[in-house]
Design a protein around this motif. Sequence first.
Motif, PDB file in Angstrom:
ATOM      1  N   ALA A   1      21.675  20.828 -15.478  1.00 58.69           N
ATOM      2  CA  ALA A   1      22.906  21.516 -15.503  1.00 58.69           C
ATOM      3  C   ALA A   1      24.101  20.885 -14.916  1.00 58.69           C
ATOM      4  O   ALA A   1      25.113  20.164 -15.212  1.00 58.69           O
ATOM      5  CB  ALA A   1      23.011  22.799 -15.458  1.00 58.69           C
ATOM      6  N   SER A   2      23.737  20.592 -13.371  1.00 60.45           N
ATOM      7  CA  SER A   2      24.639  19.725 -12.660  1.00 60.45           C
ATOM      8  C   SER A   2      24.959  18.496 -13.010  1.00 60.45           C
ATOM      9  O   SER A   2      26.143  18.101 -12.895  1.00 60.45           O
ATOM     10  CB  SER A   2      23.944  20.091 -11.136  1.00 60.45           C
ATOM     11  N   HIS A   3      23.950  17.897 -13.085  1.00 64.39           N
ATOM     12  CA  HIS A   3      24.016  16.496 -13.753  1.00 64.39           C
ATOM     13  C   HIS A   3      25.022  16.544 -14.999  1.00 64.39           C
ATOM     14  O   HIS A   3      26.005  15.626 -15.152  1.00 64.39           O
ATOM     15  CB  HIS A   3      22.666  15.775 -13.995  1.00 64.39           C
ATOM     16  N   ASN A   4      24.627  16.969 -16.105  1.00 63.70           N
ATOM     17  CA  ASN A   4      25.168  17.110 -17.241  1.00 63.70           C
ATOM     18  C   ASN A   4      27.066  17.681 -17.168  1.00 63.70           C
ATOM     19  O   ASN A   4      27.946  16.981 -17.662  1.00 63.70           O
ATOM     20  CB  ASN A   4      24.763  18.021 -18.093  1.00 63.70           C
ATOM     21  N   MET A   5      27.250  18.612 -16.042  1.00 64.31           N
ATOM     22  CA  MET A   5      28.618  18.863 -15.899  1.00 64.31           C
ATOM     23  C   MET A   5      29.147  17.849 -15.104  1.00 64.31           C
ATOM     24  O   MET A   5      30.279  17.472 -15.608  1.00 64.31           O
ATOM     25  CB  MET A   5      28.495  20.234 -15.028  1.00 64.31           C
ATOM     26  N   LYS A   6      28.558  17.142 -14.176  1.00 61.93           N
ATOM     27  CA  LYS A   6      29.256  16.074 -13.535  1.00 61.93           C
ATOM     28  C   LYS A   6      29.569  15.137 -14.650  1.00 61.93           C
ATOM     29  O   LYS A   6      30.681  14.460 -14.384  1.00 61.93           O
ATOM     30  CB  LYS A   6      28.252  15.514 -12.449  1.00 61.93           C
TER      31      LYS A   6
ATOM     32  N   ALA B   1      19.573  27.406 -21.921  1.00 67.05           N
ATOM     33  CA  ALA B   1      21.223  27.366 -22.150  1.00 67.05           C
ATOM     34  C   ALA B   1      22.117  26.470 -20.790  1.00 67.05           C
ATOM     35  O   ALA B   1      23.041  25.778 -21.228  1.00 67.05           O
ATOM     36  CB  ALA B   1      21.718  28.429 -22.207  1.00 67.05           C
ATOM     37  N   GLU B   2      21.498  26.524 -19.778  1.00 66.17           N
ATOM     38  CA  GLU B   2      22.019  25.991 -18.816  1.00 66.17           C
ATOM     39  C   GLU B   2      22.181  24.563 -18.809  1.00 66.17           C
ATOM     40  O   GLU B   2      23.234  23.717 -18.566  1.00 66.17           O
ATOM     41  CB  GLU B   2      21.489  26.091 -17.262  1.00 66.17           C
ATOM     42  N   ILE B   3      21.161  23.871 -19.439  1.00 59.85           N
ATOM     43  CA  ILE B   3      21.106  22.480 -19.634  1.00 59.85           C
ATOM     44  C   ILE B   3      22.163  22.141 -20.995  1.00 59.85           C
ATOM     45  O   ILE B   3      22.694  21.044 -20.857  1.00 59.85           O
ATOM     46  CB  ILE B   3      19.786  22.152 -20.268  1.00 59.85           C
TER      47      ILE B   3
ATOM     48  N   PRO C   1      13.886  17.114 -17.038  1.00 62.02           N
ATOM     49  CA  PRO C   1      14.840  17.787 -17.802  1.00 62.02           C
ATOM     50  C   PRO C   1      15.919  16.757 -18.539  1.00 62.02           C
ATOM     51  O   PRO C   1      16.341  15.730 -17.797  1.00 62.02           O
ATOM     52  CB  PRO C   1      15.374  18.740 -16.997  1.00 62.02           C
ATOM     53  N   LEU C   2      16.487  16.955 -19.565  1.00 61.53           N
ATOM     54  CA  LEU C   2      17.722  16.259 -20.154  1.00 61.53           C
ATOM     55  C   LEU C   2      18.531  16.132 -19.153  1.00 61.53           C
ATOM     56  O   LEU C   2      19.177  16.809 -18.642  1.00 61.53           O
ATOM     57  CB  LEU C   2      17.904  17.018 -21.275  1.00 61.53           C
ATOM     58  N   LYS C   3      19.021  14.737 -19.071  1.00 61.61           N
ATOM     59  CA  LYS C   3      20.288  14.508 -18.161  1.00 61.61           C
ATOM     60  C   LYS C   3      21.106  13.289 -19.099  1.00 61.61           C
ATOM     61  O   LYS C   3      20.486  12.430 -19.298  1.00 61.61           O
ATOM     62  CB  LYS C   3      19.914  14.017 -16.872  1.00 61.61           C
ATOM     63  N   VAL C   4      22.363  13.867 -19.541  1.00 62.92           N
ATOM     64  CA  VAL C   4      22.828  13.240 -20.499  1.00 62.92           C
ATOM     65  C   VAL C   4      23.299  11.687 -19.889  1.00 62.92           C
ATOM     66  O   VAL C   4      23.756  11.585 -18.670  1.00 62.92           O
ATOM     67  CB  VAL C   4      24.234  13.834 -20.875  1.00 62.92           C
ATOM     68  N   TRP C   5      23.242  10.706 -21.044  1.00 59.32           N
ATOM     69  CA  TRP C   5      23.536   9.403 -20.412  1.00 59.32           C
ATOM     70  C   TRP C   5      24.757   8.805 -21.280  1.00 59.32           C
ATOM     71  O   TRP C   5      24.999   7.644 -21.121  1.00 59.32           O
ATOM     72  CB  TRP C   5      22.296   8.431 -20.398  1.00 59.32           C
ATOM     73  N   TRP C   6      25.056   9.684 -22.235  1.00 59.64           N
ATOM     74  CA  TRP C   6      26.308   9.209 -23.247  1.00 59.64           C
ATOM     75  C   TRP C   6      27.651  10.229 -22.884  1.00 59.64           C
ATOM     76  O   TRP C   6      27.428  10.996 -22.243  1.00 59.64           O
ATOM     77  CB  TRP C   6      25.867   9.265 -24.698  1.00 59.64           C
TER      78      TRP C   6
END
Length: 323
Positions: free
Chosen positions: A111-116, A229-231, A318-323
Amino acid sequence: MARNYYIFKSGRIKRSQNTIFIETEDGRKILPINDIDQIFIFGEMDLNTSFINFISQNGIVVHFFNYYGYYTGSFVPREENISGDLIVKQVEHYLDKDKRLEIAKFFVESASHNMKRNIEKRGGFEEEIEKIKEYAKEIENVEEINSLMSIEAHIRKIYYECIEKITSWEFEARSIRPPQNPLNALISFGNSLVYAQILKHIYETPLNPAISYLHEPSERRYSLALDIAEIFKPILSDRLILKLIDLKILSEEDFERSLEFAYLKEEGRKIFVKFFDEMLEDTVLHRKLKRKVKYKTLITLELYKLIKHLLGEKKYNPLKVWW
């Protein structure tokens, strides 16, 4: 291909032979049962046991929202994908403090990564990004779920302050019951759709939705959906909110406001769910699978990664967005 149906008008929904009928002031609408993936009910609908039994037999999840568009609950058909072994493993990982904390950390890290990532894409938030990174470093060392949630709350506060600056819409602080301004109302509405979507995907797996790790299982009946959902809130809801505001598809005129609350009008909700459904069908080139994957498929992939972790087959990543 089955699709989501959103019902905004009040009236009656019922079964007639092998078809669903919706009767509202606009007339009668037929929903072929094989065309339904999920039903989202925003209006005041009368329904009966014949309807409930029919959609249960066909494995259809129905989500309910109140007058203001806020999620109130779901009807989930009887579970058919039960795995006793997996339930035992889910419970084991909840009861073992270290195992539970490990999984909970995965959710907060993602979640933190995806928000960042969302604010990195905008540029101009270097100071805020560094603060998020500093808080994220603390995740590894926490020993209690409450401490973990406190870190997540600090990161989310920084993140929402950035969203306020990006949109120039008033935010002040996160307010939920009721949302105090349109931006809070949009976040609540989007998060509700993400939660409902994830619950439906959990239902299609052998996972028990009541056994969770970051949130307490007593917090809500399907608390695992809150964890997952956090992710996905930054990916599915927040990115859509930014898009709708950036492109002026939604404006503050799409909200009813008073001194005590704000909520999306019906037309605004219709716009949001239209773009939300389109986003679920959008694709991204998956780095590991080397093929395009729909956003909604990312949810299923995430759930099966968690299952493999619980069964001891492969550590959860966990999924960490790269796009």
